[in-house]
Design an enzyme around this catalytic site. Sequence first.
Site, PDB file in Angstrom:
ATOM      1  N   ALA A  47       0.790  -1.233   0.000  1.00  0.00           N
ATOM      2  CA  ALA A  47       0.000   0.000   0.000  1.00  0.00           C
ATOM      3  C   ALA A  47       0.830   1.296   0.000  1.00  0.00           C
ATOM      4  O   ALA A  47       0.630   2.160  -0.870  1.00  0.00           O
ATOM      5  CB  ALA A  47      -0.972  -0.035   1.178  1.00  0.00           C
ATOM      6  N   GLN A 195       4.258 -13.426  -1.961  1.00  0.00           N
ATOM      7  CA  GLN A 195       5.018 -12.261  -1.480  1.00  0.00           C
ATOM      8  C   GLN A 195       5.876 -12.614  -0.259  1.00  0.00           C
ATOM      9  O   GLN A 195       6.940 -12.028  -0.049  1.00  0.00           O
ATOM     10  CB  GLN A 195       4.071 -11.112  -1.080  1.00  0.00           C
ATOM     11  CG  GLN A 195       3.405 -10.414  -2.242  1.00  0.00           C
ATOM     12  CD  GLN A 195       2.050 -11.022  -2.576  1.00  0.00           C
ATOM     13  OE1 GLN A 195       1.813 -12.209  -2.331  1.00  0.00           O
ATOM     14  NE2 GLN A 195       1.168 -10.240  -3.154  1.00  0.00           N
ATOM     15  N   ASP A 236      -3.833  -2.668   3.771  1.00  0.00           N
ATOM     16  CA  ASP A 236      -4.074  -1.874   2.555  1.00  0.00           C
ATOM     17  C   ASP A 236      -5.080  -0.778   2.805  1.00  0.00           C
ATOM     18  O   ASP A 236      -5.033   0.279   2.188  1.00  0.00           O
ATOM     19  CB  ASP A 236      -4.537  -2.785   1.417  1.00  0.00           C
ATOM     20  CG  ASP A 236      -3.371  -3.626   0.967  1.00  0.00           C
ATOM     21  OD1 ASP A 236      -3.130  -4.671   1.604  1.00  0.00           O
ATOM     22  OD2 ASP A 236      -2.677  -3.201   0.036  1.00  0.00           O
ATOM     23  N   ASN A 246      -6.316  -6.541   4.454  1.00  0.00           N
ATOM     24  CA  ASN A 246      -4.922  -6.880   4.132  1.00  0.00           C
ATOM     25  C   ASN A 246      -4.939  -8.124   3.245  1.00  0.00           C
ATOM     26  O   ASN A 246      -5.997  -8.680   2.925  1.00  0.00           O
ATOM     27  CB  ASN A 246      -4.118  -7.108   5.418  1.00  0.00           C
ATOM     28  CG  ASN A 246      -2.621  -7.179   5.141  1.00  0.00           C
ATOM     29  OD1 ASN A 246      -2.070  -6.329   4.432  1.00  0.00           O
ATOM     30  ND2 ASN A 246      -1.944  -8.181   5.657  1.00  0.00           N
ATOM     31  N   LYS A 247      -3.772  -8.552   2.841  1.00  0.00           N
ATOM     32  CA  LYS A 247      -3.624  -9.678   1.914  1.00  0.00           C
ATOM     33  C   LYS A 247      -4.494 -10.866   2.329  1.00  0.00           C
ATOM     34  O   LYS A 247      -4.582 -11.205   3.509  1.00  0.00           O
ATOM     35  CB  LYS A 247      -2.130 -10.069   1.874  1.00  0.00           C
ATOM     36  CG  LYS A 247      -1.768 -11.232   0.998  1.00  0.00           C
ATOM     37  CD  LYS A 247      -2.265 -11.107  -0.426  1.00  0.00           C
ATOM     38  CE  LYS A 247      -1.810  -9.837  -1.120  1.00  0.00           C
ATOM     39  NZ  LYS A 247      -2.597  -9.554  -2.360  1.00  0.00           N
TER      40      LYS A 247
HETATM   41  O1  MRU Z   1      -1.087  -7.448  -3.368  1.00  0.00           O
HETATM   42  P1  MRU Z   1      -0.012  -6.767  -2.596  1.00  0.00           P
HETATM   43  O2  MRU Z   1       1.301  -7.458  -2.627  1.00  0.00           O
HETATM   44  O3  MRU Z   1       0.091  -5.294  -2.958  1.00  0.00           O
HETATM   45  O4  MRU Z   1      -0.532  -6.797  -1.070  1.00  0.00           O
HETATM   46  C1  MRU Z   1       0.236  -6.167  -0.104  1.00  0.00           C
HETATM   47  C2  MRU Z   1      -0.279  -6.332   1.272  1.00  0.00           C
HETATM   48  O5  MRU Z   1      -1.308  -6.940   1.509  1.00  0.00           O
HETATM   49  C3  MRU Z   1       0.481  -5.646   2.365  1.00  0.00           C
HETATM   50  O6  MRU Z   1       0.390  -6.362   3.553  1.00  0.00           O
HETATM   51  C4  MRU Z   1      -0.097  -4.233   2.582  1.00  0.00           C
HETATM   52  O7  MRU Z   1      -0.154  -3.535   1.379  1.00  0.00           O
HETATM   53  C5  MRU Z   1       0.694  -3.452   3.561  1.00  0.00           C
HETATM   54  S1  MRU Z   1       2.267  -2.989   2.937  1.00  0.00           S
HETATM   55  C6  MRU Z   1       3.059  -2.060   4.097  1.00  0.00           C
END
Ligand code: MRU
Length: 353
Positions: A47, A195, A236, A246-247
């Site tokens: 994010a 990730q 996010d 979040n993810k």
């Molecule tokens: O799909 P992504 O890799 O953008 O998802 C990212 C996440 O879910 C992170 O945990 C979130 O953006 C926080 S990043 C500091």
Amino acid sequence: MVSTINWKDSKVSILDQTKLPHEVIYIDCTNYLTVVDCIKRLSIRGAPAIGIAAAMGVAIGCQDIHASNFEEFIKELQPVYKALVDSRPTAVNIQWAVNRMDAMLLKNRDKTILELKELTIKESQDILEEDIRINRQIGEWGAQFIKDGDIILTHCNAGSLATGGYGTATAPIRVAHEQGKIIHVIADETRPILQGARLTAWELMQDNIPVTLITDNTAGALMKKGEINLCIVGTDRTVKNGDVANKIGTYSVAVLASVHNIPFYVAAPISSIDFNLTHGDQIPIEERCPEEVTNISGICPIAPVDVMVKNIAFDVTPAKYITAIITEKGAFKPTDLHILSDKSIDFTKYRIM
Ligand code: MRU
């Protein structure tokens, strides 16, 4: 720490995270459409990082505008704003960054077009530098929750690769490590894009922070055996009542942590908090293409051709499963988060730490 995004030689330089951990390659974006493409393809993700990319996308988009007055300039910018905001829906940081760039331009409407173009570059760099400072502050507040000997589970990548600096979830971990605490990180691999495996494990190893990679389905077994002391994840978009997007998979980790009496922390810069939404159900959740699930790394098919797929990229964890939300202003109970949106309230009285 490797740099995720930078403004360099009149270009936006983005580390292509789709190539990690095997190759460290930067993409030079000479126009805003390339920045939009990098966000959609997840070359840059996380994010805060996509917020910074959006700000730099506005800055680079401005450079190509030919306008003779302020009104024309702002009108020409609208498709740039829209393409960036539409690139990914869940992280609120993109909209936050575009709003901030727009507000800055409106405040400077008396300046020449050339000066406005310069100001957008400066504002986007300020956003990057602020993010680096904020990461550090989150790290200092959050490290207080980490004891010597702790084993910390994290999900996805909320690390330096997802931000301008120390990361959000990894910031308390990095600060605790600097303070000499002996800690160990458990990284969920984070299907389908991995990730955790490709990014979190890699960036912590780069900085000699002990990390063990597990499959997503292993977290519960480790919690049951008492082998996880706390969880820290990023977000996010967090909303006014403390619900956290979040993810995908974060919700399962939070419920498991609650069942096993393990503290579950969310690290969130205030730019990731959407005070306009009152409940997690209002958060737009991105759905991505089936190939991310049916193929590993886009090359190795693992499922029957044409199988039906549901690929939801994020989930929402209700506030009741969250021990505290760690921001740059301190850590708060999720139910107290709303006080940060009210300037008349002394938020320091609500700090847990
Ligand atoms: O799909 P992504 O890799 O953008 O998802 C990212 C996440 O879910 C992170 O945990 C979130 O953006 C926080 S990043 C500091």
